[in-house]
Design an enzyme around this catalytic site. Structure first.
Site, PDB file in Angstrom:
ATOM      1  N   TYR A 168      33.332 -17.416   1.000  1.00 57.01           N
ATOM      2  CA  TYR A 168      33.576 -16.637  -0.217  1.00 57.01           C
ATOM      3  C   TYR A 168      32.293 -16.537  -1.040  1.00 57.01           C
ATOM      4  O   TYR A 168      31.926 -15.458  -1.517  1.00 57.01           O
ATOM      5  CB  TYR A 168      34.692 -17.296  -1.030  1.00 57.01           C
ATOM      6  CG  TYR A 168      35.044 -16.577  -2.313  1.00 57.01           C
ATOM      7  CD1 TYR A 168      35.857 -15.448  -2.282  1.00 57.01           C
ATOM      8  CD2 TYR A 168      34.588 -17.040  -3.537  1.00 57.01           C
ATOM      9  CE1 TYR A 168      36.197 -14.796  -3.452  1.00 57.01           C
ATOM     10  CE2 TYR A 168      34.917 -16.384  -4.714  1.00 57.01           C
ATOM     11  CZ  TYR A 168      35.722 -15.265  -4.662  1.00 57.01           C
ATOM     12  OH  TYR A 168      36.057 -14.605  -5.815  1.00 57.01           O
ATOM     13  N   SER A 171      31.763 -13.243  -8.423  1.00 58.12           N
ATOM     14  CA  SER A 171      32.121 -14.616  -8.790  1.00 58.12           C
ATOM     15  C   SER A 171      30.856 -15.397  -9.112  1.00 58.12           C
ATOM     16  O   SER A 171      29.798 -15.147  -8.537  1.00 58.12           O
ATOM     17  CB  SER A 171      32.841 -15.294  -7.628  1.00 58.12           C
ATOM     18  OG  SER A 171      33.022 -16.672  -7.889  1.00 58.12           O
ATOM     19  N   LYS A 220      30.200 -13.074  -2.075  1.00 50.97           N
ATOM     20  CA  LYS A 220      29.907 -12.712  -3.463  1.00 50.97           C
ATOM     21  C   LYS A 220      28.402 -12.685  -3.723  1.00 50.97           C
ATOM     22  O   LYS A 220      27.925 -11.887  -4.526  1.00 50.97           O
ATOM     23  CB  LYS A 220      30.624 -13.641  -4.436  1.00 50.97           C
ATOM     24  CG  LYS A 220      32.142 -13.513  -4.352  1.00 50.97           C
ATOM     25  CD  LYS A 220      32.593 -12.079  -4.501  1.00 50.97           C
ATOM     26  CE  LYS A 220      34.099 -11.949  -4.490  1.00 50.97           C
ATOM     27  NZ  LYS A 220      34.557 -10.561  -4.663  1.00 50.97           N
TER      28      LYS A 220
END
Length: 164
Positions: A83, A23, A87
């Protein structure tokens, strides 16, 4: 997982491919969501000194600060922090493995890259994404099938390389 699968990858004249889903939120230098600790950011940017230990220590430090409540002042990304850190680890590990795998002999080369599929209309986004699953998968398929292109250790979105 990557280390466990490498021995199972089939030799190929054009090289085997690993494509990690990541991401933009895991970028070191994103405009809004970056590692605020300049020293740590510089260490993670330096391909020559990047190591599993540094990646593991970065994640361990984050988890320690989450446990003691100091993570908000620790220089971590402030948007989807957990998150983003996961990533970031994928992105830096992709760069590290590219360096590790670069010394393999011809016919046994393995190229590894990561990409951001975008905000895809899936259950993960509550079906609110802007991108169809097919569009989100396009860059992954493109990277996996790049003929005679020996690109490794890079980050892509929409079939274009972007900065980590």
């Amino acid at each position: 997982m990557i280390k466990a699968l490498i021995p199972l990858m089939r030799p190929s004249a054009s090289g085997a491919r690993i494509v990690n889903v990541s991401s933009r939120l895991g970028r070191l230098n994103g405009r809004r969501n970056r590692i605020g600790n300049l020293s740590l950011r510089q260490q993670l940017e330096d391909d020559g000194s990047l190591s599993e230990e540094l990646i593991d220590q970065t994640v361990a430090t984050f988890l320690e600060q989450v446990n003691d409540g100091s993570w908000t002042s620790g220089g971590w990304p402030q948007v989807f922090t957990d998150y983003s850190l996961s990533k970031l680890a994928v992105n830096t590990y992709t760069r590290l493995m590219s360096r590790v795998l670069s010394g393999r002999p011809e016919g046994q080369k393995i190229y590894i890259n990561c990409y951001c599929p975008g905000w895809v209309k899936t259950a993960m986004t509550g079906w609110a994404g802007h991108t169809s699953p097919e569009e989100g998968a396009d860059t992954a398929v493109w990277l996996a099938l790049l003929p005679e292109q020996f690109v490794s250790g890079k980050f892509f979105a929409e079939r274009r390389e972007i900065n980590y």
